[in-house]
Design a protein around this motif. Structure first.
Motif, PDB file in Angstrom:
ATOM      1  N   TYR A 136       9.848  26.988  23.539  1.00 20.69           N
ATOM      2  CA  TYR A 136       9.249  28.154  23.951  1.00 20.69           C
ATOM      3  C   TYR A 136       9.331  28.511  25.254  1.00 20.69           C
ATOM      4  N   ARG A 139      12.704  29.200  26.528  1.00 13.91           N
ATOM      5  CA  ARG A 139      13.282  30.563  26.012  1.00 13.91           C
ATOM      6  C   ARG A 139      12.384  31.776  27.041  1.00 13.91           C
ATOM      7  N   GLU A 140      10.898  31.455  26.963  1.00 18.25           N
ATOM      8  CA  GLU A 140      10.187  32.625  27.487  1.00 18.25           C
ATOM      9  C   GLU A 140      10.091  32.463  29.147  1.00 18.25           C
ATOM     10  N   VAL A 144      16.990  33.901  27.867  1.00 21.18           N
ATOM     11  CA  VAL A 144      17.850  33.715  26.828  1.00 21.18           C
ATOM     12  C   VAL A 144      18.980  33.114  27.035  1.00 21.18           C
ATOM     13  N   LYS A 147      18.579  29.434  26.056  1.00 16.53           N
ATOM     14  CA  LYS A 147      18.462  29.214  24.419  1.00 16.53           C
ATOM     15  C   LYS A 147      19.183  27.862  24.231  1.00 16.53           C
ATOM     16  N   ALA A 150      16.949  25.225  24.309  1.00 19.57           N
ATOM     17  CA  ALA A 150      15.894  25.036  23.549  1.00 19.57           C
ATOM     18  C   ALA A 150      16.147  24.501  22.198  1.00 19.57           C
TER      19      ALA A 150
END
Length: 458
Positions: A136, A139-140, A144, A147, A150
């Protein structure tokens, strides 16, 4: 099976090469300097937060600071500290313990940063539930386009969370301490019976979700750490004359590598010893791997720095305290030189040597509680990874694979289990540490903001 065992060992050695060592230790030192040694300057404040001084039931999250630390510790205070240290000493000798300490001190700063980020960049899963963890904050925090990192973390986390090493060593402990001395034949049948009992115990807790896991861990872990501490103190008192000699040897052998078994690395056995000690240290405290931030990301708080400070206590407790106790127990009793035993059996020999007849049984009680509590936490980590990859409505499916892996762990070899988990832990560290180093300046900014609020009394 021998071919598979050899392949997994080669894979673990490859991924635990110099680049990962630089990423984990070099990255951790960079974070320590960047934070101006904050983990050590705010140790007292961290304990106040842990004791609940700043708790607010209205803060976002699912569990308290203490339950978050207990959940993370129930995964790390366990076989990494009891069997992992024994593996470290049986291969690397006393010097391996020093490099485990180095890993822990640097790891305190790493855990502070990763767990602060887990609160700073909490995201929502597909069910709209607030979640934290490396997948998270990648991503945050990074956006993106990052990603794939992640996703890589989550895929490796699905395997890394399997409890196969813990179950393997718990089964070995039950066989060596309880069944064999009492004339019970051990083999595949007895191992499967042990596995099925563990399946039943684990299922009751893990199918109840994080809150039940947090409550169970917060009750079991502290009492077992105290019992284990008392037992090791008894061993050290019995062998008091040997303690100064071996404590000093931890330091001298760390740079002489006189007891290192295995191939030389970087042109010498010292290189092999450093890598071996840091590998075992990372396995013990998981700093930089990214598992603990998944537990700390669920804490009830709106102050990221507070959760980071609580998280940094983890490596201090599980490696600097519990691992050192185990190491000294093994060293002062001399069993590391007089027996071919490895893993948990070596630790059991030390306890039996110093506290005849009941020592190994009391160790088995600690091992059982530590291992079973680890089973609860790792299942939570796996479901978080499953939820991220496939959606929150699918996460419960992971528990069925998880329960099946308990049977696998009880019936396979130690070397295969430890190399498999080592290998995927290394792969989990790559996205975790990469994202943490990139986002570190934002954590420093948050530290300044938090300390100014703290000093002004807000």
């Amino acid at each position: 099976m021998e071919l598979l065992d050899s392949w997994i060992a080669s894979f673990a050695s490859f991924v635990w090469g110099l680049p990962l060592l630089v990423l984990l230790i070099g990255g951790g030192l960079y974070l320590l300097i960047l934070s101006k040694f904050l983990p050590f300057r705010y140790l007292g404040h961290a304990i106040q937060v842990l004791r609940g001084k700043y708790d607010d039931p209205n803060d976002p999250g699912q569990i308290s600071h203490f339950q978050a630390l207990a959940t993370a510790l129930s995964a790390t205070v366990g076989m990494g500290n009891i069997a992992g240290v024994a593996v470290a000493i049986s291969i690397g000798g006393p010097g391996a313990v020093f490099w485990m300490w180095v890993s822990a001190i640097v790891g305190m700063s790493t855990k502070f940063f990763t767990s602060t980020l887990a609160i700073m960049y909490r995201g929502k899963d597909s069910a709209g539930e607030l979640q934290g963890g490396p997948m998270y904050f990648i991503r945050e925090g990074l956006g993106v386009k990052w990603k794939p990192l992640a996703v890589m973390f989550s895929i490796c986390g699905l395997i890394g969370a399997f409890p196969i090493f813990n179950v393997n060593q718990l089964t070995q402990a039950i066989n060596d301490i309880l069944l064999k001395p009492n004339g019970v034949d051990v083999g595949l049948g007895s191992n499967i019976i042990i596995a099925l009992i563990l399946v039943a115990l684990t299922s009751v807790v893990i199918l109840g979700g994080l809150k039940r896991i947090g409550k169970t861990a917060s009750r079991l872990v502290p009492s077992m750490v105290v019992l284990y501490f008392v037992l090791v103190v008894i061993i050290l008192v019995v062998n008091m004359n040997e303690v100064p000699k071996y404590f000093l040897m931890i330091f001298t052998d760390a740079f002489e590598a006189n007891h290192m078994k295995g191939e030389a690395v970087f042109g010498g056995v010292l290189g092999a010893l450093i890598i071996h000690g840091i590998r075992r240290g990372a396995f013990s405290n998981e700093a930089g791997i990214g598992t603990a931030p998944m537990a700390h990301g669920a804490a009830k708080t709106d102050e990221p720095v507070r959760e980071g400070l609580v998280a940094m206590l983890g490596p201090a407790i599980d490696t600097l305290v519990v691992c050192t106790l185990t190491a000294l127990a093994i060293l002062v009793t001399g069993v590391w030189q007089t027996t071919e035993a490895n893993g948990v059996s070596l630790t059991a020999s030390a306890f039996n040597n110093a506290i005849p007849s009941i020592g190994s049984y009391l160790l088995l009680l600690c091992i059982a509680i530590f291992s079973i509590s680890s089973l609860f936490s790792y299942s939570y980590y796996g479901t978080k990874c499953m939820s991220y990859l496939f959606g929150a409505d699918k996460k419960h499916y992971y528990n069925y694979f998880y329960i099946a892996s308990i049977v696998i762990g009880a019936t396979t070899s130690l070397s295969m289990m430890i190399n498999l988990i080592d290998g995927v832990f290394a792969l989990m560290a790559i996205p975790t540490m990469t994202a943490t180093i990139i986002l570190a300046p934002k954590v420093v900014k948050e530290i300044k903001s938090y300390t100014s609020r703290l000093n002004s009394g807000n």
